[in-house]
Design a protein around this motif. Structure first.
Motif, PDB file in Angstrom:
ATOM      1  N   LEU A   1      46.150 104.483  25.098  1.00  0.00           N
ATOM      2  CA  LEU A   1      47.133 104.188  24.074  1.00  0.00           C
ATOM      3  C   LEU A   1      48.503 104.730  24.468  1.00  0.00           C
ATOM      4  CD1 LEU A   1      47.641 103.072  21.195  1.00  0.00           C
ATOM      5  CD2 LEU A   1      47.159 105.377  20.353  1.00  0.00           C
ATOM      6  N   ASP A   2      49.471 103.842  24.556  1.00  0.00           N
ATOM      7  CA  ASP A   2      50.857 104.177  24.906  1.00  0.00           C
ATOM      8  C   ASP A   2      51.010 104.835  26.275  1.00  0.00           C
ATOM      9  OD1 ASP A   2      51.729 103.084  22.513  1.00  0.00           O
ATOM     10  OD2 ASP A   2      51.439 104.971  21.448  1.00  0.00           O
ATOM     11  N   PHE A   3      50.087 104.578  27.194  1.00  0.00           N
ATOM     12  CA  PHE A   3      50.195 105.076  28.569  1.00  0.00           C
ATOM     13  C   PHE A   3      51.354 104.348  29.253  1.00  0.00           C
ATOM     14  CE2 PHE A   3      49.341 105.102  33.076  1.00  0.00           C
ATOM     15  CZ  PHE A   3      48.789 106.348  33.324  1.00  0.00           C
ATOM     16  N   ASP A   4      52.270 105.088  29.835  1.00  0.00           N
ATOM     17  CA  ASP A   4      53.430 104.496  30.506  1.00  0.00           C
ATOM     18  C   ASP A   4      53.897 105.482  31.569  1.00  0.00           C
ATOM     19  OD1 ASP A   4      55.703 103.169  31.325  1.00  0.00           O
ATOM     20  OD2 ASP A   4      56.656 103.140  29.362  1.00  0.00           O
ATOM     21  N   LYS A   5      53.424 105.291  32.815  1.00  0.00           N
ATOM     22  CA  LYS A   5      53.762 106.237  33.871  1.00  0.00           C
ATOM     23  C   LYS A   5      54.066 105.499  35.171  1.00  0.00           C
ATOM     24  CE  LYS A   5      50.995 110.045  32.111  1.00  0.00           C
ATOM     25  NZ  LYS A   5      49.949 111.017  32.416  1.00  0.00           N
ATOM     26  N   ALA A   6      55.047 106.016  35.879  1.00  0.00           N
ATOM     27  CA  ALA A   6      55.391 105.483  37.202  1.00  0.00           C
ATOM     28  C   ALA A   6      54.911 106.466  38.259  1.00  0.00           C
ATOM     29  CB  ALA A   6      56.897 105.284  37.320  1.00  0.00           C
ATOM     30  N   ALA A   7      54.280 105.934  39.282  1.00  0.00           N
ATOM     31  CA  ALA A   7      53.853 106.766  40.405  1.00  0.00           C
ATOM     32  C   ALA A   7      55.076 107.213  41.188  1.00  0.00           C
ATOM     33  CB  ALA A   7      52.895 105.979  41.293  1.00  0.00           C
TER      34      ALA A   7
ATOM     35  N   ILE B   1      46.515  98.458  21.582  1.00  0.00           N
ATOM     36  CA  ILE B   1      46.596  99.433  22.664  1.00  0.00           C
ATOM     37  C   ILE B   1      47.540  98.853  23.706  1.00  0.00           C
ATOM     38  CG2 ILE B   1      45.339 100.611  24.517  1.00  0.00           C
ATOM     39  CD1 ILE B   1      42.800 100.176  22.757  1.00  0.00           C
ATOM     40  N   ASN B   2      48.568  99.580  24.052  1.00  0.00           N
ATOM     41  CA  ASN B   2      49.480  99.157  25.108  1.00  0.00           C
ATOM     42  C   ASN B   2      49.453 100.196  26.216  1.00  0.00           C
ATOM     43  OD1 ASN B   2      50.767  96.758  24.025  1.00  0.00           O
ATOM     44  ND2 ASN B   2      51.592  98.117  22.481  1.00  0.00           N
ATOM     45  N   ALA B   3      49.386  99.741  27.437  1.00  0.00           N
ATOM     46  CA  ALA B   3      49.431 100.642  28.580  1.00  0.00           C
ATOM     47  C   ALA B   3      50.083  99.897  29.734  1.00  0.00           C
ATOM     48  CB  ALA B   3      48.026 101.096  28.978  1.00  0.00           C
ATOM     49  N   ARG B   4      50.853 100.658  30.554  1.00  0.00           N
ATOM     50  CA  ARG B   4      51.522 100.020  31.690  1.00  0.00           C
ATOM     51  C   ARG B   4      51.964 101.096  32.676  1.00  0.00           C
ATOM     52  NH1 ARG B   4      57.395  98.322  29.309  1.00  0.00           N
ATOM     53  NH2 ARG B   4      58.030 100.407  28.695  1.00  0.00           N
ATOM     54  N   GLY B   5      52.322 100.645  33.864  1.00  0.00           N
ATOM     55  CA  GLY B   5      52.888 101.559  34.831  1.00  0.00           C
ATOM     56  C   GLY B   5      52.427 101.289  36.242  1.00  0.00           C
TER      57      GLY B   5
ATOM     58  N   TRP C   1      51.516  97.423  39.927  1.00  0.00           N
ATOM     59  CA  TRP C   1      51.998  97.466  38.540  1.00  0.00           C
ATOM     60  C   TRP C   1      50.914  96.869  37.649  1.00  0.00           C
ATOM     61  CZ3 TRP C   1      55.467  99.039  35.049  1.00  0.00           C
ATOM     62  CH2 TRP C   1      55.551  98.343  33.855  1.00  0.00           C
ATOM     63  N   PHE C   2      50.640  97.515  36.544  1.00  0.00           N
ATOM     64  CA  PHE C   2      49.725  96.928  35.587  1.00  0.00           C
ATOM     65  C   PHE C   2      50.324  97.019  34.193  1.00  0.00           C
ATOM     66  CE2 PHE C   2      48.764 101.191  34.376  1.00  0.00           C
ATOM     67  CZ  PHE C   2      48.192 101.107  33.107  1.00  0.00           C
ATOM     68  N   GLN C   3      49.933  96.083  33.353  1.00  0.00           N
ATOM     69  CA  GLN C   3      50.320  96.111  31.955  1.00  0.00           C
ATOM     70  C   GLN C   3      49.185  95.479  31.180  1.00  0.00           C
ATOM     71  OE1 GLN C   3      54.193  94.612  31.100  1.00  0.00           O
ATOM     72  NE2 GLN C   3      53.937  94.763  28.897  1.00  0.00           N
ATOM     73  N   ILE C   4      48.701  96.184  30.179  1.00  0.00           N
ATOM     74  CA  ILE C   4      47.609  95.669  29.368  1.00  0.00           C
ATOM     75  C   ILE C   4      47.955  95.867  27.901  1.00  0.00           C
ATOM     76  CG2 ILE C   4      46.344  97.868  29.588  1.00  0.00           C
ATOM     77  CD1 ILE C   4      43.749  96.243  29.270  1.00  0.00           C
ATOM     78  N   SER C   5      47.648  94.872  27.117  1.00  0.00           N
ATOM     79  CA  SER C   5      47.817  94.956  25.675  1.00  0.00           C
ATOM     80  C   SER C   5      46.544  94.403  25.057  1.00  0.00           C
ATOM     81  CB  SER C   5      49.021  94.145  25.216  1.00  0.00           C
ATOM     82  OG  SER C   5      49.148  94.217  23.819  1.00  0.00           O
ATOM     83  N   VAL C   6      45.862  95.239  24.292  1.00  0.00           N
ATOM     84  CA  VAL C   6      44.648  94.822  23.617  1.00  0.00           C
ATOM     85  C   VAL C   6      44.933  94.878  22.128  1.00  0.00           C
ATOM     86  CG1 VAL C   6      42.206  95.310  23.253  1.00  0.00           C
ATOM     87  CG2 VAL C   6      43.238  95.823  25.472  1.00  0.00           C
ATOM     88  N   SER C   7      44.850  93.738  21.467  1.00  0.00           N
ATOM     89  CA  SER C   7      45.101  93.691  20.029  1.00  0.00           C
ATOM     90  C   SER C   7      43.783  93.498  19.306  1.00  0.00           C
ATOM     91  CB  SER C   7      46.017  92.520  19.687  1.00  0.00           C
ATOM     92  OG  SER C   7      47.251  92.670  20.314  1.00  0.00           O
TER      93      SER C   7
END
Length: 134
Positions: free
Chosen positions: A62-68, A88-92, A76-82
């Protein structure tokens, strides 16, 4: 590169959107495909995707947002599960715990669902909707 959107859109039908640029041939043949159509709910098997989401603890993203630190060499990944009660949004470019296992299971199921939809006549091999209007 994978863009996947499977969504409940209407009574007994779901949106099936998939755009793939495969270089590895790992889950899809090398090359590009895209599908944008509506299919019966049972074709996309949202329950099976839900099982993968639970198995890999995606709720913890949930709300994961990190850059290596070395983001040029990271996927790069981005996922949104409704779901009914939220999203749930996550990306980075830094990946959360269980990402690799989730990615493998998720994309394998996407490939399986796509092939099944093709065999049932909802998608043609070139990515266009069949002419007979199924």
């Amino acid at each position: 590169e994978y863009h996947v959107l499977f969504a409940k859109s209407d009574v007994r039908s779901s949106n099936f959107e998939l755009k793939v640029k495969s270089r590895s041939g790992e889950f899809f043949d090398e090359g590009e495909i895209s599908y944008y159509t509506s299919v019966p709910d049972e074709v996309i098997r949202l329950d099976a995707f839900g099982e993968i989401i639970r198995k890999h603890g995606v709720i913890n993203w949930l709300d994961f947002d990190k850059a290596a630190k070395d983001y040029n060499n990271s996927e790069w990944f981005q996922i949104s599960v409704s779901y009914a009660d939220g999203r749930i949004n996550a990306r980075g470019t830094e990946h959360p715990e269980n990402y690799d296992a989730f990615r493998k299971d998720f994309l394998a199921l996407v490939a399986e669902v796509t092939e099944d939809a093709r065999k049932k006549g909802f998608l043609d091999k070139n990515g266009d909707r069949p002419e007979d209007g199924k």
